[in-house]
Design an enzyme around this catalytic site. Structure first.
Site, PDB file in Angstrom:
ATOM      1  N   SER A  45      -9.817   1.564   2.532  1.00  0.00           N
ATOM      2  CA  SER A  45      -8.944   2.347   1.690  1.00  0.00           C
ATOM      3  C   SER A  45      -7.860   1.523   0.973  1.00  0.00           C
ATOM      4  O   SER A  45      -7.313   1.967  -0.031  1.00  0.00           O
ATOM      5  CB  SER A  45      -8.251   3.425   2.519  1.00  0.00           C
ATOM      6  OG  SER A  45      -7.423   2.828   3.498  1.00  0.00           O
TER       7      SER A  45
ATOM      8  N   SER B 280     -10.111  -0.672   6.743  1.00  0.00           N
ATOM      9  CA  SER B 280      -9.458  -0.494   5.439  1.00  0.00           C
ATOM     10  C   SER B 280      -8.733  -1.712   4.898  1.00  0.00           C
ATOM     11  O   SER B 280      -8.293  -1.699   3.745  1.00  0.00           O
ATOM     12  CB  SER B 280      -8.476   0.677   5.496  1.00  0.00           C
ATOM     13  OG  SER B 280      -9.180   1.887   5.430  1.00  0.00           O
TER      14      SER B 280
ATOM     15  N   LYS C 285       0.840  -1.201   0.000  1.00  0.00           N
ATOM     16  CA  LYS C 285       0.000   0.000   0.000  1.00  0.00           C
ATOM     17  C   LYS C 285       0.875   1.252   0.000  1.00  0.00           C
ATOM     18  O   LYS C 285       1.922   1.273   0.653  1.00  0.00           O
ATOM     19  CB  LYS C 285      -0.907  -0.036   1.231  1.00  0.00           C
ATOM     20  CG  LYS C 285      -2.011   1.019   1.238  1.00  0.00           C
ATOM     21  CD  LYS C 285      -2.887   0.854   2.482  1.00  0.00           C
ATOM     22  CE  LYS C 285      -4.015   1.878   2.506  1.00  0.00           C
ATOM     23  NZ  LYS C 285      -4.879   1.728   3.699  1.00  0.00           N
TER      24      LYS C 285
END
Lengths: 483, 93
Positions: A154, A178, A79
């Site tokens: 996310s 997330s 990420k």
């Protein structure tokens, strides 16, 4: 040579690598070829690193020397808010345009030590604020199961990359769901570890009392392997610690159901598909009386849980408004110049941050302002402690609590982007674990048919602090039950 | 009730430039969110009992300092405006 990426797991890849069926170089090449084919459409990766094959060659040396560890040569997607030294890192925000990480996150360092291969950095909602990746400054990521739908967020890029076989494993971060929500939307296993189990050094801070780095895996076993590799106390994160090795469980796992809580949330909109799936999952545990003891927990005492989401959307923006003060155009990233230093701040932050980030900073500034501090922030802290006490009581009676991971399957791109409050509701089942600091895992349930497409759904298991072992145990059993 | 003036005040405190045409939308959104999160007022209980946290004495011993300048070059390379070994900002006096 062709490698069956679809059915590959960390263990099977590790076995093949050590047997010499294929090399880490072959494996990395196979993933790069898939990325080349699919990433343009999916937008899962913001950047694919140009030295992937060099990394793989290093891993091959380690394997040839007989020093292979479980993650040696395993291709990861990372990420964009987790730092890898010398590489771009941007939290999918314009305000970090041009920023290169100056050190390795501890979780990254641990993966590097094992010889893992980093394929690239993945798309996300800007600064991890959102549940769809629609808040990325670099465009939305698409769900590989239905490209008209969001992958969740996310950590949506990491989830989409893994679901589309553009990596074998991935790291995300989870502040209110997330990791688990995109895992549920993309048919993967996603783990939010206990608060403090994994070091956050090198993770861009969002809500510091809530944030955790965690793994995405295709199976519970994969998530477990990654978690074991990245966990542990770290002098660079004072909230991290080692948890004592848990004693082995009693023969039967006690599974708790929160009927009234589910009904209460149901009144605000759980989709019928999710509700039906949850009922089936729950009934499944009744079918194995030798392995599970199912208990419906009474409403008395659990009522504070119904206020988790409201509590979260006070505490998190408050922490966001403080954590994001560091992005000011002085130390790193974007600088938009004005006539004086104050104008530099206003312009840099005004243009560098996207709408959702600005919204949360304003909201956080409001709930922390003198006149409203008691009504919002202090009250939220009170409710937080009630929620923590509720879980302490729950875990006296049961080992693990079952809920759906999300109230709906993946929604359409654009469906909720104009209504922030509706978007926030996607976190309703996941935020409780962050508020209580307990670990939670999302495991794929049976997919459901929506508008002719098969969409994944996740079930969430929550356990007491430091009891990831219980989540892995029940997760593996649940995988077999729905297989 | 939140006014556009309130939004402007908060933006000033947070050092964020908000375009004029966005202020009213932002006001409405923040007001709706506050309306929702305000429901925690319904939860009984005045103040949280302070519990002793698990973490104690997490400060390290003040020893083994890293070499002076060890990280300076890398960190300074990320600075948008600099002069030699200094971070450069506009005059504030």
């Amino acid at each position: 040579m062709s490698i069956d990426l679809k059915n590959l797991t960390i263990k099977s890849a590790h076995d093949a690598l050590t047997r010499g069926d294929f090399s880490a170089h072959d494996l990395a090449e196979a993933y790069l070829a898939e990325i080349e084919k699919k990433n343009k459409k999916l937008n899962a990766y913001l950047e694919v690193f140009d030295d992937v094959l060099d990394q793989a060659d290093e891993a091959d040396k380690k394997i040839k020397a007989g020093k292979a560890e479980l993650l040696t040569g395993i291709p990861f997607a990372i990420k964009d808010n987790i730092l890898i030294k010398g590489r771009r890192a941007g939290s999918a925000s314009k305000i970090l345009e041009g920023y290169f990480a100056t050190y390795d996150a501890t979780a990254i360092k641990k993966l590097k030590d094992q010889g893992a291969v980093f394929l690239g950095r993945t798309n996300m909602d800007e600064f991890a604020m959102g549940g769809s990746t629609e808040n990325s400054a670099y465009g939305v990521t698409k769900n590989p199961h239905d490209e008209t739908r969001v992958p969740g967020g996310s950590s949506g890029g990491s989830a989409a990359a893994l679901a589309a076989n553009l990596c074998l494993a991935a790291l995300g971060s989870d502040t209110g769901g997330s990791i688990r929500q995109p895992a549920a939307f993309c048919g993967l296993v996603g783990l939010k570890p206990t608060y403090g189990a994994v070091s956050r050094s090198g993770l861009m801070a969002m809500g510091s009392s809530l944030d955790q780095i965690g793994p995405f895996g295709k199976t519970v076993e994969d998530a477990e392997i990654i978690f074991e590799a990245i966990k542990g106390a770290d002098p660079l994160d004072s909230t991290s610690r080692n948890f004592p090795k848990p004693k082995h469980n009693k023969e039967k796992l006690r599974v708790g159901l929160l009927k009234h809580y589910i009904d209460e949330i149901g009144a605000r909109g759980i989709s019928p598909e999710v509700m039906e799936n949850y009922s089936k999952a729950k009934d499944g545990f009744y079918d194995y009386p030798d392995e599970f003891e199912v208990a419906e927990l009474p409403f008395r005492g659990v009522s504070a849980l119904a206020y988790s989401l409201a509590t979260y959307y006070i505490l998190m923006p408050a922490e966001v408004s403080s954590n994001l003060a560091r992005f000011d155009g002085v130390k790193f990233g974007l600088l938009e110049e004005g006539n004086n230093l104050k104008e530099d701040y206003f312009l840099t932050r005004g243009r560098g941050f996207g709408r959702e980030v600005r919204r949360r900073i304003i909201l956080g500034t409001h709930v922390l302002s003198a006149g409203y501090y008691d009504a919002y922030y202090n009250k939220a802290n009170t409710v937080r402690s009630l929620i923590q006490k509720t879980f302490a009581k729950i875990f006296e009676e049961v080992d693990v609590v079952l809920t759906p991971t999300t109230p709906t399957p993946a929604f359409k791109i654009g469906e909720k982007s104009s209504n922030p409050l509706e978007m926030y509701l996607a976190d309703i089942f996941t935020v409780t674990a962050n508020i209580a600091g307990i670990p939670a895992i999302s495991v794929p349930s049976r997919p459901v048919s929506v508008e002719g497409k098969q969409l994944p759904i996740g079930m969430q298991f929550m356990a007491n602090h430091g009891r990831e072992d219980i989540l892995f145990e029940i997760g593996k059993k649940f995988e077999k039950m729905v297989a | 009730m939140l006014t556009v003036k309130d939004i402007e005040k908060l933006a000033e405190l947070a050092r964020i430039d908000i375009p004029t045409e966005e202020k009213e939308t932002l006001r409405k959104e923040v007001e709706a969110i506050l309306g929702y999160v305000g429901e925690i007022q319904k939860v009984a209980g005045e103040s949280a009992e302070k519990e002793i946290p698990n973490h104690r004495n997490v400060f390290r011993e003040d020893s083994n300092p890293h070499l002076s300048g060890e990280f300076t070059k890398e960190l300074l390379e990320e600075v948008p405006r600099r002069q030699d070994e200094y971070v450069k900002v506009k005059k504030i006096l």
